[in-house]
Motif scaffolding. Structure first.
Motif, PDB file in Angstrom:
ATOM      1  N   LEU A 195      51.849 118.251  26.935  1.00 46.83           N
ATOM      2  CA  LEU A 195      53.197 118.769  26.922  1.00 46.83           C
ATOM      3  C   LEU A 195      54.035 119.563  25.553  1.00 46.83           C
ATOM      4  CD1 LEU A 195      54.703 115.323  27.857  1.00 46.83           C
ATOM      5  CD2 LEU A 195      55.299 117.890  28.515  1.00 46.83           C
ATOM      6  N   VAL A 196      54.778 120.863  25.836  1.00 48.10           N
ATOM      7  CA  VAL A 196      54.909 121.800  24.925  1.00 48.10           C
ATOM      8  C   VAL A 196      56.918 121.728  24.218  1.00 48.10           C
ATOM      9  CG1 VAL A 196      54.840 123.746  24.114  1.00 48.10           C
ATOM     10  CG2 VAL A 196      53.027 123.169  25.437  1.00 48.10           C
ATOM     11  N   ASN A 197      56.816 121.195  23.374  1.00 41.58           N
ATOM     12  CA  ASN A 197      58.498 121.542  23.405  1.00 41.58           C
ATOM     13  C   ASN A 197      58.443 122.718  22.552  1.00 41.58           C
ATOM     14  OD1 ASN A 197      60.426 122.031  21.115  1.00 41.58           O
ATOM     15  ND2 ASN A 197      60.161 119.387  20.821  1.00 41.58           N
ATOM     16  N   LYS A 198      59.512 123.091  23.632  1.00 43.35           N
ATOM     17  CA  LYS A 198      60.274 124.518  24.074  1.00 43.35           C
ATOM     18  C   LYS A 198      60.621 124.815  22.500  1.00 43.35           C
ATOM     19  CE  LYS A 198      63.446 124.660  27.731  1.00 43.35           C
ATOM     20  NZ  LYS A 198      63.774 124.388  28.717  1.00 43.35           N
ATOM     21  N   ARG A 199      60.970 124.478  21.884  1.00 44.83           N
ATOM     22  CA  ARG A 199      62.247 124.785  21.150  1.00 44.83           C
ATOM     23  C   ARG A 199      60.235 125.407  20.349  1.00 44.83           C
ATOM     24  NH1 ARG A 199      65.449 120.929  19.928  1.00 44.83           N
ATOM     25  NH2 ARG A 199      63.792 119.543  18.711  1.00 44.83           N
ATOM     26  N   THR A 200      59.900 124.945  19.836  1.00 46.86           N
ATOM     27  CA  THR A 200      58.065 125.067  19.363  1.00 46.86           C
ATOM     28  C   THR A 200      57.571 126.418  20.120  1.00 46.86           C
ATOM     29  OG1 THR A 200      57.872 123.184  18.353  1.00 46.86           O
ATOM     30  CG2 THR A 200      55.712 124.470  18.551  1.00 46.86           C
TER      31      THR A 200
END
Ligand code: NA
Ligand code: NA
Lengths: 177, 429, 344
Positions: free
Chosen positions: C230-235
């Motif tokens: 999972l990747v935080n979209k802001r990151t």
């Protein structure tokens, strides 16, 4: 005035304690019934199994502020027990102000967001037949920590009242079991 | 570095006497916020939830309830007194009975908080009533309550099995020998100590109305059977596959109510009062867990785990040297952090080295488990000490408990050393 | 970002990301995937992309990864999509489905059959990107104390089998049962429960179930369990394009590596179990049981498709892709193996 406020807060903590005791009895029979159903009737309900830890969690959480009110939280009393009533009151006053209140308020604050998220997502159990409305058990976290803060304020008021000369010595007896 | 400073600050504030749980929490808050900002505490609800969902911990309130009901109905008192009388003129009979009952409870739960508190409720008042030395009483209870940690089922063995990749059944089997050894040593110690110091544990006065020895024993047995049967039913329900270990403690709670009814002491008022006391003691135990999870969060998230890792990742010496050093390291860390942290943070660091040195994993795991059991007893942060203090009457002071556990800590260390030196004796090599 | 103003300076900037995994530290295979990924990202970026990994024992929230990455407490996560079923029901479909695709088929669906697009359609609303995170291969149907000879043997069968697969079995009269992981061994040994499913030989060996249960059933409910990054979209948006690509490639490679590692470990451990415990009987469920489970599965999926249009779209896409890919599986791997077994 302060005395009356102290009583009011104590009353609230006591209600939580009674609620916790009720939840405990429900949990005891919940687990018992689940064992009987599984072993004797070969029937299992995931919902009932989940209810076990819901009751358990709500029980021990809500009892924390109650136990604070009744003086049941353990202290290292190597020094404390030798102190006079006023010094004890001072330690409690400062401890609540500097340790207990900031801790419980901050955790309570983050707990609100935690529970709100479950509410917004409509979070349920991931298992078939599990309980829905996860936000309720998650909301126990902020509720508990705000109640701890309130109970801590009650403890502070008690200390202030002692420092002002309103309480009797016997108030500081540790609880008997 | 922050972690170590934080530890000493917490220690200093604990000594002042503010409740342990909120001292941990408040100190964690101060250091956590100072080092990383308040957002670190957004992790707290998750950590609290993991305690709330840990159903194995349900054994804590359930055993406490069983203990309180047995205490309120005086059945526990009768059990221990009668067992004590069976020892006849031998001194320390009550303490030995406490060890034995503690061992039975330990065999039905793996949660230390559950058995220490239950034993504290059941046997401390009785020992004090018969003028036992307070330190001896407290030490015996803490040590025998902590047996739950090594006698299967045991949470620590489950965790170590997970971390080290060993089937939990193998560990349970391997732990039986060392557990029995501990029980044996405790009993011998109590016998020797009370022989040297008779006033510490007076023999129980025999009932005056009966002169015949046989009748004395019969009467004692009659009092022993019901509560002992209850404990054996709890155990039996696990072995018969009726209940999981956690569920078995609920059978114990309901069984205690049934016993109360059989002795015509049941009332809903009694249930309510017992429940109210149960939640109070339970909250005492869990508040410590809540404070401690904040403390360990601040410790690890400010880099404490990396410091520990650095120190431990290159322990010198061959197999024996490595074992000794790692045992000392775990023992010392046991003063600072709790056993779950140690198993998850420390053990994975040590495991590869142990494997490379050809140390049998089960042996290594049992050594660690015994060692971690000791950490429950070591002041200042030994949780068993807090738990007992939480249920002890006011005349028992912290210092009595600290003094009382010292000899038991030494005995545990001796057993760890014996496992280290003679693994084949325990079937571990 | 600075990248536009001064490319040289931007090239030097080190991005430090924090990742949380569902697994405890040192958890074999599952835990190797994120570590492998982080090491590759570091090397491929020449040290500009540094990823630290916190295990379950540090964050204490194995099933809080979704929330923690969503809110930005962590930049990345390694977990499995079906764990979020209670929060977002449509996440269920991106791990594995009973009687669904095998691992190669499912990878085909993800990368060429529209699977990635559908997955991110589900995750997009929650400020998250999801990528395949490593496959366990076919999971075993579980350890049983008694042989399953007919549908009757499933009646009242107390089995630890969580999630959607439990729902399928419940439809056939079995009783899915919650048992904490630490008490599973005792519960199966003492027959508090009759059966349980875990993973497969790769991870079952260390649990020791082969010592206490005689029947090891082949799989049906998790033919290709895919973990998840999972990747935080802001990151993600903050990373320069080249580092986005480094991260994407590292995740994809680590996922594939884990699939191979699982395959290897399963073979190795199965051999170990069968040599140490030759009495273990490896069995497949009888045809009528499998048939009934399939039908139960179909009707449950139909319910889900009817309840939510996006669920319907995902299930339709999976079914269509499976149909096409299975044609090829049947005349390639399956026919090859069949021809070997009939040739003797
Ligand atoms: Na135990
Ligand atoms: Na599985």
């Amino acid at each position: 005035m302060l005395l009356r406020l102290e009583k009011l807060i104590n009353h609230f903590s006591d209600v939580l304690g009674k609620l916790a005791a009720l939840l405990f009895v429900l949990m005891l029979f919940n687990v018992f019934i689940d064992v009987v159903m599984r072993y004797v009737f070969n029937d299992v309900s995931i919902g009932m199994q989940e209810l076990e830890w819901h009751l358990f969690a709500a029980m021990f959480m809500l009892a924390v502020p109650y136990t604070l009110r009744t003086g049941g939280h353990v202290r290292v009393d190597l020094i404390y027990e030798r102190l006079g009533l006023r010094r004890k009151a001072l330690i409690d006053l400062l401890g609540c102000l500097l340790l207990l209140l900031p801790f419980s308020l901050l955790v309570g604050w983050y707990g609100v967001g935690f529970a709100l998220e479950a509410w917004e997502l409509g979070e349920t159990s991931g298992d078939p037949g599990g309980l829905s409305q996860r936000w309720i058990i998650k909301a126990v976290i902020p509720l508990t920590f705000f109640a701890i803060a309130l109970s801590g304020i009650g403890m502070m008021l008690k200390s202030i009242n002692i420092l002002r000369g309103h309480h009797q010595e016997c108030d500081y007896q540790p609880p008997q079991h | 570095m922050i972690g170590i400073v934080m530890f000493f600050v917490a220690l200093a504030i604990l000594l002042i006497g503010f409740p342990v749980a909120f001292t941990f929490g408040g100190v964690a808050l101060a250091f956590g916020v100072w080092a990383e900002g308040p957002d670190m505490f957004a992790f707290m609800p998750f950590r609290i939830q993991s305690i709330m969902e840990n159903v194995v911990l349900m054994a804590v309130p359930l055993f406490i309830f069983m203990g309180i009901v047995l205490q309120k109905t005086r059945l526990a008192e009768q059990l221990l007194e009668s067992m004590g009388k069976l020892f006849g003129g031998v001194r320390g009979g009550l303490a030995i009975s406490t060890v034995l009952v503690g061992a039975l409870l330990a065999a039905s739960t793996g949660v230390v908080g559950a058995s220490v508190v239950a034993m504290g409720l059941i046997s401390l008042p009785v020992m004090l009533k018969y003028n036992y030395d307070k330190s001896l009483a407290c030490g015996t209870i803490c040590a025998s309550g902590t047996l739950g940690q090594i006698i299967p089922p045991s949470i620590i063995l489950i965790i170590l099995g997970d971390v080290l990749g060993i089937p939990v059944g193998d560990l349970f089997q391997a732990a039986v020998g060392p557990g029995l050894m501990l029980i044996g040593i405790y009993v011998v110690y109590i016998l020797v100590y009370t022989w040297l110091k008779p006033e510490a544990a007076p023999a129980l006065p025999l009932d005056e109305d009966i002169s015949h020895k046989r009748q004395q024993y019969l009467r004692a047995l009659k009092a022993i059977v019901p509560p002992l049967a209850l404990i054996l039913i709890v155990l039996g329900s696990i072995f018969a596959g009726i209940a999981t270990p956690t569920e078995s403690s609920a059978l114990g709670g309901v069984g205690a109510l049934v016993l109360a009814a059989a002795y015509r002491q049941f009332s809903w008022k009694m249930v309510y009062e017992s429940a109210l006391e149960t939640v109070k003691v339970t909250a005492m135990v869990f508040a410590i867990l809540l404070g401690a999870t904040a403390f360990s969060m601040a410790f690890t998230y400010t880099g404490g785990d990396y410091i520990v890792e650095e120190v431990l990742s290159d322990l010198p010496g061959g197999a024996t040297g490595f074992l000794i050093l790692s045992m000392v390291a775990i023992l010392v860390l046991g003063f600072f952090i709790d056993f779950v942290e140690i198993s998850f943070i420390i053990v994975p660091i040590l495991a590869p080295a142990a494997e490379a040195l050809g140390i049998a994993p089960v042996w290594f795991a049992i050594l660690i488990a015994m060692n971690l059991q000791t950490s429950f007893l070591t002041p200042p942060f030994g949780f068993s000490l807090f738990y007992l203090k939480g249920v002890a009457p006011p005349q028992v002071r912290t210092v009595d408990i600290y003094r009382g556990v010292m000899p038991f800590i030494l005995m545990q260390v001796a057993v760890v050393v014996s496992i280290l030196l003679f693994p084949s004796f325990y079937g571990l090599s | 970002l600075v990248a536009v103003a001064n490319p040289l300076q931007a090239a030097e900037k080190v991005y430090r990301l924090k990742m949380a995994e569902t697994w405890p530290s040192n958890f074999p295979i599952f835990g190797d995937a994120p570590r492998n990924m982080a090491a590759m990202a570091d090397k491929m970026s020449n040290g500009r992309l540094k990823i630290t990994i916190d295990s379950k024992n540090k964050h204490k929230a194995p099933f809080g990864i979704f929330d923690m990455v969503r809110s930005g407490q962590y930049d990345l996560g390694h977990s499995a999509s079906y764990y979020w079923k209670g929060k977002v029901p449509n996440t269920l479909f991106f791990t594995t489905m009973p009687f669904g695709m095998t691992a190669p088929e499912q990878y085909g669906w993800f990368y060429h059959g529209g699977g990635m697009e559908l997955m991110n359609k589900v995750y997009d609303k929650y400020n998250l990107l999801s990528f395949p995170g490593g496959n366990t291969g076919n999971q075993m149907g579980g350890w049983f104390q008694k042989e399953v000879k007919s549908l009757d043997d499933l009646q009242g069968l107390k089995m630890r089998i969580p999630g959607f697969a439990g729902e399928v079995l419940a439809k056939l009269g079995a009783k899915p049962t919650n048992i904490p992981a630490g008490e599973l061994y005792t519960a199966l040994e003492r027959r508090t429960i009759d059966a349980l499913e875990w993973v497969g030989p790769s991870l079952d060996l260390r649990m020791g179930f082969h010592k206490i249960a005689p029947y090891y059933y082949t799989g049906w409910h998790e033919p290709a369990t895919e973990l998840q990054f999972l990747v935080n979209k802001r990151t993600w948006k903050k990373l320069p394009e080249d580092l986005q690509e480094v991260l994407r490639v590292a995740m994809r490679t680590a996922a594939y590596d884990m699939y191979i590692q699982s395959y290897h470990a399963s073979g190795e451990n199965l051999a170990k179990i069968l040599t140490e415990y030759p009495d273990i009987q490896v069995k497949s469920f009888p045809a009528d049981v499998v048939q009934a489970m399939r039908e139960a599965n179909q009707s449950l999926l139909a319910e889900k498709a009817a309840a939510d249009p996006l669920a319907g779209e995902i299930l339709k896409s999976q079914a269509a892709y499976l149909k096409q890919a299975r044609l090829w599986t049947d005349i390639s791997d399956k026919a090859y193996l069949n021809s070997l077994s009939t040739a003797k």
